[in-house]
Design an enzyme around this catalytic site. Structure first.
Site, PDB file in Angstrom:
ATOM      1  CD  GLN A  79      -0.712   2.604   4.625  1.00 23.17           C
ATOM      2  OE1 GLN A  79      -1.326   3.585   5.015  1.00 23.17           O
ATOM      3  NE2 GLN A  79      -1.172   1.388   4.746  1.00 23.17           N
ATOM      4  CG  ASP A  90     -12.488   3.047   5.040  1.00 22.09           C
ATOM      5  OD1 ASP A  90     -13.120   3.815   4.282  1.00 22.09           O
ATOM      6  OD2 ASP A  90     -11.565   3.429   5.784  1.00 22.09           O
ATOM      7  CE  LYS A 127      -0.621  -9.818  12.044  1.00 20.80           C
ATOM      8  NZ  LYS A 127      -1.991  -9.363  12.125  1.00 20.80           N
ATOM      9  CG  HIS A 146      -7.140   3.618   4.040  1.00 20.22           C
ATOM     10  ND1 HIS A 146      -5.779   3.364   4.028  1.00 20.22           N
ATOM     11  CD2 HIS A 146      -7.357   4.410   5.113  1.00 20.22           C
ATOM     12  CE1 HIS A 146      -5.212   3.960   5.063  1.00 20.22           C
ATOM     13  NE2 HIS A 146      -6.148   4.615   5.740  1.00 20.22           N
ATOM     14  N   GLY A 157      -0.958   6.442  10.987  1.00 22.09           N
ATOM     15  CA  GLY A 157      -1.719   6.082  12.170  1.00 22.09           C
ATOM     16  C   GLY A 157      -1.986   4.601  12.278  1.00 22.09           C
ATOM     17  CG  ASN A 158      -2.668   0.709   9.656  1.00 23.67           C
ATOM     18  OD1 ASN A 158      -2.106  -0.177  10.284  1.00 23.67           O
ATOM     19  ND2 ASN A 158      -3.600   0.481   8.773  1.00 23.67           N
ATOM     20  CG  ASP A 162      -1.800   1.193   1.388  1.00 22.48           C
ATOM     21  OD1 ASP A 162      -1.593   2.186   0.659  1.00 22.48           O
ATOM     22  OD2 ASP A 162      -2.706   1.141   2.238  1.00 22.48           O
ATOM     23  CE1 TYR A 183       8.349  -8.445  12.470  1.00 25.99           C
ATOM     24  CE2 TYR A 183       6.901  -6.541  12.372  1.00 25.99           C
ATOM     25  CZ  TYR A 183       7.076  -7.903  12.420  1.00 25.99           C
ATOM     26  OH  TYR A 183       5.986  -8.732  12.408  1.00 25.99           O
TER      27      TYR A 183
END
Ligand code: 13P
Ligand code: 13P
Ligand code: MG
Ligand code: MG
Length: 367
Positions: free
Chosen positions: A96, A288, A233, A20, A105-106, A13, A230
């Site tokens: 992102q 969404d 997922k 989104h 924010g995710n 993404d 790192y």
């Protein structure tokens, strides 16, 4: 160079349009152009770029083997090129999955995903790429169990001698990064203990016991070698080989005719039905969502991707779509309550620490 072919499905993404819901066509075009320009020099045989929701998906073929730095690096560069476009258009969460400085924010959904398989191409090699948005890798557990271990879904398990021997499931513990291999049919109950816990365990790969070859791979791995940190997922992809000793294409698609509930949807924090859709409808908008899965099929011809066919673009899945929409409407009535809202430790966003800290002094011992 080996005789074996590798199919790599790499997704990220790198910016949503609008919010989104989708990938902007200019971003898709830029990523595709980069792969087309640089691919031949880096050993790509063929490529296909598409998108599902706000996730861009690159399918590439080559003979460089799995986890190849040149191929993964090329995809990474293509995503960076696409991110430049996303930044210029100020798309939502531009880059992102690549860059921590465009944090949206995710926190959980950081990093590209990859599903990759290396095998000797058979005289006819049908492959299916499953691509989901607004959910997590554990979303594949139920359908992959049905495809490879449930004779009520896959009659081939009963009536095709090569499927009859069963499959090996490689299952990843997402909390500890450890892996276990379990063999169906004899260990199917053991496998379900883990596979049913979709927030913690995810299928990495499935192998045919009779053919001794890979049958499916899912994007649970991380491109951490390239990212240098790192990367977690996110909206998953899966790659499956079909027919002639492996599940038929129709057996691969069949589980999606009965929508199951998955974690994701709004703010990555809600349970909702996984709705099978044609590519044109892979544009989650209601709350969404609801979470979507699209499927494209190719015949491989010496590594060339003959296709795609848009496999859920079939009226036979209209009933599943209707059912998913009814499930979605029903769940939405619960608003911020579990089990529509996910348990506290599974939400991607939470104000709990802030609220808990602010109200810490207001609690008293009960009774
Ligand atoms: P195979 O050619 O892979 O055996 O396909 C079986 C089939 O008839 C699919 O429905
Ligand atoms: P994505 O994981 O598809 O970016 O969606 C995030 C989100 O917050 C949707 O509401
Ligand atoms: Mg997004
Ligand atoms: Mg997404």
């Amino acid at each position: 160079m080996t005789r074996e072919i590798t199919v790599s499905v790499i997704k990220a993404d790198i910016g949503g349009f609008v919010g989104h819901g989708q990938v902007h066509p200019e971003v898709v075009a830029r990523v595709r152009a980069h792969l087309e320009e640089e691919g031949p020099r880096r050993g790509l045989i063929d490529l296909h770029v598409t998108s599902v929701g706000d996730d861009i998906v690159c399918v590439v073929t080559h003979r460089r083997g799995p986890d190849d730095a040149a191929v993964h690096g090329l995809a990474w560069e293509a995503f960076l090129a696409g991110t430049e476009v996303a930044r210029r258009l100020k798309l939502y969460g531009a880059g992102q999955d690549l860059l921590s400085d465009s944090f949206s924010g995710n926190v959980r959904g950081l990093g590209p995903g990859v599903a990759e398989m290396t095998f000797v191409e058979r005289p006819s090699e049908p492959i299916v790429v499953l691509m989901a948005d607004k959910t997590e890798p554990g979303a594949w557990n139920l359908p992959l169990y049905r495809i490879f271990a449930d004779p009520f879904n896959t009659p081939g398990l009963v009536i095709d001698p090569k499927l009859h021997a069963g499959f090996r499931f490689d299952i990843l513990d997402l909390h500890t990064d450890r892996r276990i291999s379990l063999f169906t049919p004899e260990e199917s109950y053991d496998a379900l203990v883990f596979l049913g816990a979709t927030s913690r365990y995810a299928i990495q790969a499935v192998h045919s016991r009779a053919l001794g070859t890979v049958a499916a791979a899912c994007s649970t791995q991380r491109l951490s070698r390239i990212a240098g940190r790192y990367v977690g997922k996110d909206d998953p992809v899966a790659l499956l080989r079909c027919q002639n000793g492996l599940p038929a294409v129709g057996e691969v698609l069949e589980p999606f005719a009965t929508p199951h509930l998955v974690a994701g949807w709004m703010r990555g924090s809600h349970a909702g039905p996984l709705m099978p859709v044609a590519l044109a409808d892979a544009t989650p908008s209601r709350f969404d969502g609801p979470p979507r899965v699209a499927a494209i099929g190719f015949q491989l011809a010496e590594g060339r991707l003959v296709g795609p066919r848009d496999l859920f673009g079939d009226v036979a899945f209209d009933g599943a779509r209707r059912e998913a929409l009814e499930m979605a409407a029903y769940l939405r009535r619960m608003g911020p309550f579990q089990p529509h809202r996910l348990p506290l430790d599974e939400m991607e966003y939470t104000t709990l620490p802030e609220v808990a800290a602010r109200l810490a002094g207001r609690w008293s011992v009960s009774g």
